[in-house]
Design a protein around this motif. Structure first.
Motif, short mmCIF file in Angstrom:
data_model
loop_
_atom_site.label_atom_id
_atom_site.label_comp_id
_atom_site.label_asym_id
_atom_site.label_seq_id
_atom_site.Cartn_x
_atom_site.Cartn_y
_atom_site.Cartn_z
N ALA A 574 0.81 -1.22 0.00
CA ALA A 574 0.00 0.00 0.00
C ALA A 574 0.84 1.27 0.00
O ALA A 574 0.33 2.34 -0.34
CB ALA A 574 -0.93 0.00 1.21
N TRP A 575 2.11 1.19 0.36
CA TRP A 575 2.90 2.40 0.57
C TRP A 575 3.11 3.24 -0.69
O TRP A 575 2.88 4.45 -0.64
CB TRP A 575 4.25 2.04 1.18
CG TRP A 575 4.15 1.38 2.53
CD1 TRP A 575 3.07 1.39 3.38
CD2 TRP A 575 5.17 0.61 3.18
NE1 TRP A 575 3.35 0.67 4.51
CE2 TRP A 575 4.63 0.18 4.42
CE3 TRP A 575 6.46 0.24 2.86
CZ2 TRP A 575 5.36 -0.60 5.32
CZ3 TRP A 575 7.20 -0.54 3.74
CH2 TRP A 575 6.66 -0.95 4.96
N GLN A 593 -5.50 18.35 14.05
CA GLN A 593 -4.92 17.02 14.04
C GLN A 593 -3.64 17.01 13.22
O GLN A 593 -3.47 17.83 12.31
CB GLN A 593 -5.90 15.99 13.48
CG GLN A 593 -6.33 16.22 12.04
CD GLN A 593 -7.32 15.18 11.57
OE1 GLN A 593 -7.08 13.97 11.69
NE2 GLN A 593 -8.44 15.63 11.02
N ILE A 594 -2.73 16.10 13.58
CA ILE A 594 -1.55 15.82 12.74
C ILE A 594 -1.75 14.42 12.19
O ILE A 594 -1.88 13.45 12.95
CB ILE A 594 -0.25 15.91 13.54
CG1 ILE A 594 0.00 17.35 14.00
CG2 ILE A 594 0.94 15.43 12.70
CD1 ILE A 594 1.25 17.54 14.83
N TYR A 595 -1.80 14.33 10.89
CA TYR A 595 -2.02 13.05 10.22
C TYR A 595 -0.85 12.82 9.28
O TYR A 595 -0.61 13.59 8.35
CB TYR A 595 -3.34 13.07 9.44
CG TYR A 595 -3.77 11.72 8.90
CD1 TYR A 595 -4.38 10.78 9.72
CD2 TYR A 595 -3.56 11.39 7.56
CE1 TYR A 595 -4.78 9.55 9.23
CE2 TYR A 595 -3.96 10.16 7.06
CZ TYR A 595 -4.56 9.25 7.90
OH TYR A 595 -4.96 8.01 7.41
N PHE A 596 -0.10 11.77 9.55
CA PHE A 596 1.10 11.47 8.75
C PHE A 596 0.69 10.93 7.39
O PHE A 596 0.12 9.85 7.27
CB PHE A 596 1.97 10.45 9.49
CG PHE A 596 3.16 9.99 8.71
CD1 PHE A 596 4.20 10.86 8.42
CD2 PHE A 596 3.25 8.69 8.24
CE1 PHE A 596 5.30 10.44 7.70
CE2 PHE A 596 4.34 8.26 7.52
CZ PHE A 596 5.37 9.15 7.24
N LEU A 597 1.01 11.70 6.35
CA LEU A 597 0.61 11.35 5.00
C LEU A 597 1.53 12.04 4.02
O LEU A 597 1.86 13.22 4.20
CB LEU A 597 -0.84 11.79 4.75
CG LEU A 597 -1.48 11.34 3.44
CD1 LEU A 597 -1.80 9.85 3.50
CD2 LEU A 597 -2.76 12.14 3.17
N LEU A 666 3.71 3.32 7.50
CA LEU A 666 4.01 4.07 6.29
C LEU A 666 5.39 4.72 6.34
O LEU A 666 6.06 4.84 5.31
CB LEU A 666 2.93 5.15 6.08
CG LEU A 666 3.07 6.03 4.85
CD1 LEU A 666 3.00 5.20 3.58
CD2 LEU A 666 2.01 7.13 4.84
N HIS A 667 5.85 5.14 7.54
CA HIS A 667 7.15 5.81 7.60
C HIS A 667 8.30 4.92 7.19
O HIS A 667 9.39 5.42 6.87
CB HIS A 667 7.39 6.40 9.00
CG HIS A 667 7.65 5.37 10.05
ND1 HIS A 667 6.68 4.92 10.92
CD2 HIS A 667 8.78 4.69 10.39
CE1 HIS A 667 7.21 4.02 11.74
NE2 HIS A 667 8.47 3.87 11.43
#
Length: 774
Positions: A574-575, A593-597, A666-667
């Motif tokens: 998915a990455w 909010q902080i959303y890692f994307l 994801l990171h």
């Protein structure tokens, strides 16, 4: 792939090349003359073009610092995994031993940042959302370190492209995709390790490119400098996270291919003798293996030197290791165990007590298997009199009372409340049909027909023959004397018939580390006993390599054990398509909010061009099979070697994750994403920096006939600033779109401003699980 900077500098050439005169010793061979000429005829940009590159990298560097440092003080609360790495920095500052699955280098940098501003490490980052302001934490100083490294990564990407000989549009494209990527910005402005990892990885690639460019001046000062700097950068990668081994692979492959080409006796530059080849091999082994490993060990030595006090990591280490720490309660309170003492035994991992009660196992389990219907032996989490056991000799003692129990002794354990003896036998346990059931039997049976089934051996971990058995400090395995199974427990609770207590069974894998127990206390010991009198103890010494190897085993074991589910874990497939992100932080009052994307346009474009690159290689190979040469030699060399090196770097940092069973997020794709931006920049040049069709003839061999035919073909010219309009248009369009999407997702990256429902819903492009969408 052995030449990532093939034709390096070719796109920065002068409009009118100067003739360079190279001094060659009298009598030099033709091959030597050619090598010397090549070494001095690297093409460089004109003075104007040089300034174009310098101006561009200056602007990009300034923007990189602006995007990483803008509003870095928000939020003034603990965010996501700052609970871990901020805590570790505090432990360093307090010199308290802790345990983590990552090597120490990145965490030491955080501690260094705290030390520079005079922080004492009082705050332990216990919970996401805890206030930094209230607790007087210099969190901006902590965050400034990864933000600086994240900002420097952007010009490093530019330099990789520049040193590899790409045009200015290609350099700007690759660096621009990093500059405006929401994922890299979000991850590198928090107290996390990824900024150190990614910067070190990019620096390793840059240093290797510069080293390779010195190939015609082997063993010169600059050759050695860039070889050793490559090794130093590689050591920083592996010393931050173990996934840094992927960077070793991505650089090791071209190094191996390069060595293989040097071994060729038919080299155009002249054959090397075996002695000369051996020098090349040893130099690379020293620079790229020995130096990184020595520096890797050095950071562990620093780690051990700082952490001299007992701390939360003690339980992960052996008693011998713990005895090297000051204030260690386990070693300070340990007492010699003697026969007939009353004990409480506790499992090292689950902390459950060895327990028994009068209830018996059911006749049948849910799967239909039959039990012994013997007395239940379970694991219980709370201190209770049913946890008390008496240690008895396996055979009659000779001599006086008060004899000490030692490593290797054969013993029996008597359950005090029910007056029965611990036993294991060839009956399947409730949950593990392959493991043996533990129960107890009467004293009469234990002394008669079932004597051998009640015998257990005390095996103290890492003990020497005759070592005394002690409370707390002696971690041991209780191994059944006849069937050779070890007493073991796990976290899945038994059904209601056992009051949901833990199962105790006999594990046939005796060496498994989870078989380890320790004696917590001796309840029968009176408070005025001479055995409780303890003299002050100085911390013991333990050889560095022994400490290092013990910690390595524990780190690898616990890293592989990170298999539990997580709501934001994701699969590697998915990455590249950015199918979901990770929620880092929320604040209900402001709907922030902080959303890692990542930047969706940047990631999708880079992923698409990775496929395009494979298509180009496949089309070229197919054309060559049919006798058509559609690319000139320089272009083919660039595509296969330089761009191929970038593609290998992407693949080396991506595909190994498919083999891992641990939690993935994801990171983990960020290093691979950096490599994909390099491929994207290279392909922008390949696709757009071309001349119109010309009528140059090429020869095509017609199978079965000794003749040629003439066709027209496109010729790709490396123009170094001339006729780059198409490339600049493409670069401008790409970066404009990427910048617009970066701004669109900035509220989720920086955590402000808060968005209304419509704003949140508008950003749920692929069903991203954002908060406040209702």
């Amino acid at each position: 792939m052995s030449s990532p900077s093939q034709s390096a500098g070719s796109v920065r050439q002068r409009k009118k090349e100067k003739r360079v005169t190279t001094p060659v010793p009298d009598g030099a061979s033709e091959a030597a003359v050619e090598i010397a000429a090549k070494a001095k005829q690297e093409l460089h940009p004109s003075q104007g073009a040089e300034w174009d590159y310098r101006l561009a990298i200056t602007i990009i560097t300034v923007l990189a610092f602006v995007t990483r440092f803008w509003s870095i003080g928000h939020p003034d609360q603990v965010v996501f995994d700052e609970v871990h790495f901020g805590k570790f920095a505090s432990y360093y500052l307090r010199r308290m031993y802790f345990f983590d699955v990552h090597p120490p280098f990145g965490k030491l940098l955080f501690a260094f940042a705290g030390w520079l501003v005079g922080y004492d490490g009082d705050f332990l980052f216990d919970n996401i959302g805890d206030s930094y302001i209230t607790n007087n934490v210099p969190y901006v100083a902590y965050r400034a370190m990864p933000a600086s490294l994240g900002a420097l990564t952007v010009p490093t990407v530019f330099l990789i492209m520049w040193e590899s000989g790409y045009s200015l549009p290609a350099c700007v494209t690759a660096a621009g995709l990093m500059l405006f990527d929401n994922a890299h910005i979000g991850q590198t402005r928090l107290i996390l390790l990824d900024a150190t990892l990614i910067f070190s990885m990019a620096l390793s690639v840059l240093c290797y490119v510069k080293f390779y460019k010195q190939r015609h001046e082997a063993f010169g000062r600059k050759w050695w400098k860039w070889l050793l700097l490559t090794g130093v950068a590689l050591s920083c990668v592996i010393s931050t996270k173990y996934v840094g081994v992927f960077t070793f692979f991505s650089i090791g492959v071209p190094v191996a291919i390069d060595l293989w080409s040097l071994l060729d006796i038919n080299r155009r530059q002249g054959a090397l003798s075996l002695q000369e080849f051996a020098k090349h091999f040893v130099a690379r082994a020293i620079g790229l293996i020995a130096i990184p490993f020595i520096l890797y060990l050095f950071w562990f030595q620093v780690h051990f030197t700082i952490l001299t006090r007992s701390g939360p990591g003690d339980d992960f280490m052996t008693p011998e290791f713990q005895e090297t720490l000051s204030d260690n309660l386990m070693t300070m309170s340990s007492v010699n165990i003697e026969y007939y003492d009353h004990l409480t035994l506790r499992h090292k991992e689950t902390k459950t007590y060895l327990h028994s009660h009068p209830d018996v196992y059911p006749l049948r389990y849910d799967d239909g298997r039959i039990s012994s219907q013997g007395q239940q032996v379970t694991g219980y989490p709370h201190n209770d009199t049913n946890n008390h056991w008496q240690i008895l000799p396996g055979s009659p003692l000779t001599g006086s009372t008060g004899q000490k129990v030692k490593h290797g002794d054969i013993v029996k354990l008597r359950h005090l409340v029910t007056d029965t003896i611990l036993l294991t036998h060839d009956v399947a346990s409730p949950y593990y049909p392959t493991n043996q059931e533990f129960t107890t039997v009467s004293i009469e049976d234990a002394a008669g027909t079932r004597h051998n089934e009640t015998l257990f051996e005390i095996r103290i971990d890492g003990a020497k023959p005759g070592q005394e058995f002690k409370t707390m400090s002696s971690h041991f395995k209780l191994v059944h004397f006849t069937s050779r199974v070890a007493m073991w427990t796990h976290t899945s609770p038994l059904p209601d018939w056992a009051y949901k207590q833990a199962e105790i069974n006999g594990n046939k894998n005796v060496q498994q580390s989870s078989n380890t127990w320790y004696v917590e206390e001796i309840p029968s010991l009176s408070l005025d006993s001479d055995r409780l009198i303890r003299e002050p103890r100085k911390p013991k010494r333990m050889p560095f390599l022994k400490k290092y190897l013990e910690l390595q085993r524990a780190m690898f074991y616990h890293n592989n054990a990170l298999t539990s589910s997580h709501p934001y874990a994701s699969f590697p497939i998915a990455w590249p398509f950015l199918l979901r992100g990770v929620s880092f932080w929320t604040e209900n009052s402001t709907r922030s909010q902080i959303y890692f994307l990542g930047n969706p346009i940047s990631w999708w474009l880079s992923s698409a061009l990775l496929a395009v690159f494979l298509g180009i290689l496949g089309a070229d190979q197919l054309a060559l099979r049919r006798g058509m040469d559609a690319l000139d030699d320089r272009t083919r060399s660039r595509i296969y070697n330089s761009t191929g090196f970038f593609f290998l770097t992407w693949a080396a940092h991506y595909f190994p994750f498919f083999l891992m069973g641990r939690q993935l997020f994801l990171h983990h794709y960020l290093p691979a994403h950096l490599a994909s931006t390099l491929v994207t920049g290279a392909l922008v040049e390949f696709i757009f920096n071309i001349e119109p069709l010309s009528s140059n003839e090429v020869s095509i061999v017609i199978p079965g006939k000794r003749k040629t035919a003439s066709i027209r073909k496109p010729v790709r010219e490396r123009l170094g600033g001339q006729n780059l309009l198409g490339a600049w248009i493409a670069t401008s369009a790409i970066l404009a779109l990427v910048f617009a999407v970066f701004i669109f997702y900035a509220p989720l990256t920086y955590g402000k401003p808060g968005l209304d429902v419509a704003g949140v819903v508008a950003r749920k492009w692929l069903n991203y699980d954002l908060h406040f969408a209702k």
